[in-house]
Scaffold this active site. Sequence first.
Site, PDB file in Angstrom:
ATOM      1  N   CYS A  62       3.530  -3.166   6.859  1.00 49.70           N
ATOM      2  CA  CYS A  62       3.578  -4.168   5.799  1.00 49.70           C
ATOM      3  C   CYS A  62       4.563  -3.704   4.729  1.00 49.70           C
ATOM      4  O   CYS A  62       5.634  -3.240   5.046  1.00 49.70           O
ATOM      5  CB  CYS A  62       2.188  -4.379   5.217  1.00 49.70           C
ATOM      6  N   HIS A  70       0.818  -1.213   0.000  1.00 39.87           N
ATOM      7  CA  HIS A  70       0.000   0.000   0.000  1.00 39.87           C
ATOM      8  C   HIS A  70       0.851   1.262   0.000  1.00 39.87           C
ATOM      9  O   HIS A  70       2.073   1.212   0.158  1.00 39.87           O
ATOM     10  CB  HIS A  70      -0.924   0.000   1.219  1.00 39.87           C
TER      11      HIS A  70
END
Length: 229
Positions: free
Chosen positions: A205, A189
């Site tokens: 992440c 993302h």
Amino acid sequence: MSFDDQTIRRPSRRAFVLGSVGVMGLAVSACSTAATRTVVISDPAEARQFALMYGPMPDEQFPIPGIEIDKVPPRFRRQRVDFDTAEKPGTIIVNTNTFYLHLVEPGGKAMRYGVGLGRAGFDWSGRARVGWKRPWPTWTPPSEMIARQPELEIYSAKNGGMQPGLNNPLGARALYIFQNNKDTLYRIHGTPEYWTIGKAVSSGCVRMINQDVIDLYTRVPPKAPILVI
């Protein structure tokens, strides 16, 4: 886990999350609460290329400012490279040693992006796929995270999560990583913290510059395979 972390529902392993901010012409201005600095790019061709890739994106749902050129080393800027791999075109390969994400293309090429990784993310590797993609996603912290940080309760699923926007931890786009048809809670993302690209941050992440994750989003086919090494 911290504000932009997610917990993977596998043997007690955690996720690793990914980043963004201004370029105008030949000068790059900071877009933050800090004092504004101007960085002059001496090569006009480089300046134009950088502005095209990382300049402002005013037409987005939430207009994205450009980023500062001196905050992203050249090796972590988006570029097409020679890439020798047995993986088929359309495969995403995340290398946790080099902080690169490659999107495999035909003819021995790949589009390469710099990424930032949460330290917990180095615990996981393997094969997965893109379960779904979302533009300007809502962020919902997992219950384990809320238990450690009760102040995040306002963003719980029952409260509708954190609404999309420039301050949302998932940034402008998110690719949701599935393994064995289950959501791993790993995400690729965007992030406004583009200066963390190429670094292991405290949590998260696979994070990318917002401009880069938008570019990747447009190129990635449905259910694209993912390899994390």
